[in-house]
Design a protein around this motif. Sequence first.
Motif, short mmCIF file in Angstrom:
data_model
loop_
_atom_site.label_atom_id
_atom_site.label_comp_id
_atom_site.label_asym_id
_atom_site.label_seq_id
_atom_site.Cartn_x
_atom_site.Cartn_y
_atom_site.Cartn_z
N TRP A 1 -78.07 -34.35 34.99
CA TRP A 1 -77.25 -33.68 36.00
C TRP A 1 -75.79 -33.64 35.54
N SER A 2 -75.03 -32.78 36.21
CA SER A 2 -73.59 -32.74 36.02
C SER A 2 -72.96 -32.45 37.37
N GLU A 3 -71.93 -33.19 37.72
CA GLU A 3 -71.30 -33.02 39.02
C GLU A 3 -69.79 -32.82 38.87
N LEU A 4 -69.24 -32.17 39.89
CA LEU A 4 -67.82 -31.85 39.94
C LEU A 4 -67.28 -32.29 41.29
N ARG A 5 -66.13 -32.93 41.29
CA ARG A 5 -65.41 -33.24 42.53
C ARG A 5 -63.96 -32.83 42.36
N LEU A 6 -63.51 -31.86 43.19
CA LEU A 6 -62.10 -31.51 43.23
C LEU A 6 -61.38 -32.54 44.08
N GLY B 1 -78.41 -29.58 37.82
CA GLY B 1 -79.25 -30.52 37.10
C GLY B 1 -80.67 -30.05 37.00
N ALA B 2 -81.54 -30.98 36.62
CA ALA B 2 -82.96 -30.68 36.48
C ALA B 2 -83.62 -30.81 37.85
#
Length: 637
Positions: free
Chosen positions: A437-442, A429-430
Motif C-alpha cells: 500500500w501507499s498512503e498520503l496525509r496532507l 494498494g492491493a
Amino acid sequence: MPVKNKAARGAARLTDLSALPVLDDSVRVGYEGSISKQGDNADWDWGLYVDEHGEWVLMEVDGPGCLFNFTQHRYPTSETPVFRFYFDHAAEPQFSITPAEFGTKAPFLRPLADQYIGPEDNGRGPIRVVRSFVPMEFVSHCKITSSVRLEGAEKAKGQGGWGHVTYQLYDDAEGLRTFDPAEDLTALAGRYTAGLPFAGSPAVRGGFRLAGGEARTLFSQDGAGTVTGIRLVMEGFSPERLSELWIRISFDGFSQPFVEAPFGAFFGCEYGQTPAAIRTALLTCDFSGEAAVFENRFPMPYFRSVRLEVENRGKASVDFSEAVVYADGPCCDPASCGYFTSSPYYPPTPNRPGENSVIADLSGSGHMVYGVLTGRGITDGCGCEGDVRVFIDGGRSPAVESDGSESWASYGWGFVTPPQHNPFSAYNGAPGVNSDWSELRLTFTDSYPFRRRLRFELEHGEQNNGGGCHSGQVFAYMRPDRRPSMALCGEFGPGRPGYITDGRVQELRDRFENGVHERYETFACVEGMTGSSLRAVIPPDSRGLLLERVSRQDRGPMEALVSVDGADVPQRWLYADGNPCYRLLEDAFLVPERFVRGKQRVEIRIRPLTESWNECQYRVYALTGGADGCTGKGRIE
C-alpha cells in the motif's frame, strides 16, 4: 515589493493557502488518541478518564488553539456514542454528534467530514470510520468526550475502539473565535468539493519526450516569484514510472536542490499496480485511464531564481503530452517564509526487527505539510498495524502518533478497499490485503511545526515485527540555512544549579513510549512539591520560551500553573493523558514572548495543581526566529 505575510492560524489555514510558506515558531502541534499504552496493537480501552458528568474524556487541552482532525472507528452494531465538544470552559457542550451524522450534520458536511464503511472482511467488518477536518477554534480550553466508553475490538460483544484527534496550540488567541456550530460552512465545504483550482498563470506549457537517463528543465526564472502549481500528463503509464521519474527543484542559487523526489512521493502515491484516481486538495495522482495526470498545487516561493527539472532514471523513454508550470509574481516576504523542501527520499528498505523505519530526519526549522508512506510485502498480517510517530525538536516522546499507519490517514481498520481519497488524505494498494500500500496525509492544516528537528518514524507491525519494506518522504517549508529557531538556555533538575524545589527526590528507571521497547533510562524524579523554580539566563531578543519537561506519567493527568517573574501565564500546563506501562514522558509548554521581551534573566515558577505532577528534568529554550531573510546565496550541507 513583496507582501508582508502573516501566518494563518485556525480556520484560516483552509482558506488562505498563499500563507502556507509563512513560518510561525509560536505554534505547536498536539495529539490525543487510543495508541496502546502497552506498546502493542491493542489500540482501544484508552479513553483518558471519566469527568464530573460521567462522560469519557477523549481529549483535553488548555490554551488557545484549533482542532483540525477527529477520527474514530467503531462497529455500526455497537452502542452508539455521542461525541461532545466543550470549548473555553463552557458548562454545556457547544456541539454534539453521533458517528452516523458525520458528513450530513451541519457544519460537519462532506467533504470536510465524512464516513468510510469497511467491507465485511471475512466477518471482521463492516467497520465505520468517521473523520472530520472541520476546523474548530478555541481561545482558552478544549475538551472532547464520549457518552460511552470506547473499548474493545470484538464485534460480537458490541465493542469498538477509539481513534485520535490532532490540533494546534498558539501563544495567544489573536484572530481566533470560539467554534460556533451555527456558522455556515457550506461555502468552505463546496470549495473542497469542487477541487481547488491552480493559482497564478501558466508560465510554461507544452509536451515533450524524456529519454532514459535524461534530465530536462521545465521552468527556470531569475527574479522573485512563486511557483503555484505543476501539472504533467504522461502517456502510456506503467507503475515503475512512479519510482523512475524524479522532480528536482532549486531556489535562489543554493548549491543543492531543496526538493529531490520521485513522482510517487511528490504527487502523493507510490503504489501503481491498482488503477487509481487520487485527488486531494493540493495533490493529484491519477493513473486510472490511458494517460496519467500528476498535479501539485503547493505554493513554492523564491526570491532570486528558480529551476524546476524532471529526470528519467529509467531506461525507457517517457512521453508527456502536457507539461504546465503555473507561477505568480512576488507574494512572500523572505524574512517570514520558508522554502518548499523535501526530506531525502527513504527508498524501499527492509524493515529490521525491533527498530522503527526512520522515514525522515530533518534538521532546522519549519513546518511539515504532507507525507507519503509506503509498505511493500509487510508480512504476518501486520501490513498497516505499525504506528506513526513524529518526534519534534529532539523530544523523546512523540508529539504525533497514530494507532496504526492506516489511521494516520484517517481510514483505519486496514487498507483492503483501495483506492480511497478525500481532500486531506488518500491511499492505494492491493485490494483485499494490506501487505502492499501507499498512503498520503496532507498536514497543511494541522501542520507539524519544528524549531530544530523533525524525526518521522514508522513502526512495522504490532511491535516492529512485520517484515517487508517501507519507503516514503515528507515535505515541509523550511528556513534555507537549516539553522534552528531555538537555542538551549539551560538544563534544570535535581542537583543542577538554578533549580529549587521543596519536593522529595527518588530514582525512576523506565522507558519512553517510542516503539523501541527495551531502551531503559534512569532519572532523579521530584514529587510532592508545592512549587519549583528555574532561574535561567536568556537572550534579550527572545521571542518566547519553550520549556521541555521529563516526568513520570503513570499517575494520571498532570496540571500546573506557570509564572515568569511573578506574572502568571494564562494557559495552564496540562497533560491529560497517562501511561502505566511506559512511564517516562517528555512534554512541552510555551511561554509567550510578552513574558520575556527584553529580559536577560528570568525566574520561572511551576506550581502544581494535581498531586500527580512531578518533574525529572527541564530544558529551557529561547525562541530565536531563525535566520534573517532568505535572499542570500548559501550552501546547504
